[in-house]
Scaffold this active site. Structure first.
Site, mmCIF file in Angstrom:
data_model
loop_
_atom_site.group_PDB
_atom_site.id
_atom_site.type_symbol
_atom_site.label_atom_id
_atom_site.label_comp_id
_atom_site.label_asym_id
_atom_site.label_seq_id
_atom_site.Cartn_x
_atom_site.Cartn_y
_atom_site.Cartn_z
ATOM 1 N N SER A 60 0.769 -1.017 0.161
ATOM 2 C CA SER A 60 0.079 0.061 0.038
ATOM 3 C C SER A 60 0.804 1.339 -0.016
ATOM 4 O O SER A 60 1.871 1.144 0.383
ATOM 5 C CB SER A 60 -0.940 0.026 1.187
ATOM 6 O OG SER A 60 -1.584 1.426 1.500
ATOM 7 N N TYR A 84 -0.862 -0.424 10.629
ATOM 8 C CA TYR A 84 -1.247 -1.068 9.412
ATOM 9 C C TYR A 84 -0.234 -0.389 8.584
ATOM 10 O O TYR A 84 0.308 -1.258 7.730
ATOM 11 C CB TYR A 84 -2.444 -0.377 8.943
ATOM 12 C CG TYR A 84 -3.111 -0.669 7.503
ATOM 13 C CD1 TYR A 84 -3.395 -1.859 7.387
ATOM 14 C CD2 TYR A 84 -2.789 0.212 6.447
ATOM 15 C CE1 TYR A 84 -3.891 -2.118 6.075
ATOM 16 C CE2 TYR A 84 -3.031 -0.011 5.109
ATOM 17 C CZ TYR A 84 -3.655 -1.255 4.932
ATOM 18 O OH TYR A 84 -3.875 -1.740 3.666
#
Length: 276
Positions: free
Chosen positions: A126, A151
């Site tokens: 990501s 994350y």
């Protein structure tokens, strides 16, 4: 991703936590791609025991269909939680699912990937991995849980893992890549979240791409016959990752930690130690 690859004629093995939802996904794929070859295995990637069981299941299904090798492994599953969740092994959920599960599953399937003409490991990262570093003193954020940092760190770990895997697979026919799908309109931010995190994702995801658009880079990396050596890709084109993600010292340190947390020795799976 499964629909795209099945439509190209690939034999696709998907993974999900619910047999009911796996059966529904298989039916949807078969309805979209007539005559597709697709199976689904049931496993919770938050459990290392189930990850190893999944690998055995995949080995068995390939033998059943007469395949001796695995051409591509796409580590696509991801988790997000706004509070600390512990897995059966006592590991923080985001670290377990987003990083350790790909690490362990790649090891368990490496003997099949090495047998392929040009095996590939695609791990979905990501853009959130930029401007981030590994929190070495407490990688699971046990002392103070910061869900966004957890994350981002897991997505950075995907890049470090990809780079280090390539270094350790030098001389083999297997190559690893990290795919950046961009912002995609999915429900990842609505599972295991509360309050502000849930509200922000509901608004943010509306500006995201469709799942089909988000899958394009993974499909490209899995199917394009010839690819350059670049490890990080977005919009089906190479892109420079966070420089820290290519740091060899950090890559080796993460690898050693991951071996310890998964209880494996990479050499047992045909993954050498790489250059000193």
């Amino acid at each position: 991703t499964a629909v795209g690859l099945a439509g190209m004629g690939a034999y696709v093995i998907g993974v999900g936590r619910s047999r009911e939802r796996c059966d529904a996904a298989k039916a949807e794929i078969l309805d979209t791609c007539k005559g597709a070859k697709v199976d689904f295995c049931v496993a919770d990637l938050g459990s290392q025991r189930q990850v190893l069981g999944l690998a055995e299941d995949i080995h068995g299904r390939l033998r059943e269909h007469g395949y001796e090798a695995l051409d591509v492994l796409i580590n696509n599953a991801g988790a997000f939680s706004s509070y600390f969740v512990s897995t059966p092994e006592g590991i923080e959920l985001q670290w377990a699912v987003n990083h350790l599960a790909p690490f362990l599953l790649t090891h368990a399937l490496m003997p099949l990937l090495i047998k392929a003409t040009g095996g590939r490991v695609v791990t979905v990262s990501s853009g959130s991995h930029y401007r981030c570093r590994i929190h070495w003193k407490d990688v699971q954020f046990r002392r103070r849980y910061r869900y966004l940092q957890a994350y981002k760190q897991s997505k950075l770990a995907n890049v470090l893992f990809t780079c280090e895997l390539n270094r350790r697979l030098t001389g083999t026919n297997v190559r690893a890549y990290a795919a950046d799908p961009g912002l995609v309109n999915t429900e990842i931010g609505l599972k295991g979240t509360t309050g502000l995190a849930c509200m922000v994702w509901k608004r943010r995801r509306c500006h995201g791409a469709t799942p089909a658009e988000g899958a394009a880079t993974s499909i490209y990396l899995a199917s394009e016959p010839s690819l350059p050596a670049d490890i990080y890709w977005k919009d089906c084109a190479p892109k420079a990752p966070n420089p820290y993600g290519e740091d060899e010292t950090a890559g080796r340190r993460l690898w050693d930690l991951s071996e310890q947390m998964c209880g494996v020795c990479s050499a047992d799976y045909g993954i050498c130690g790489g250059p000193a």
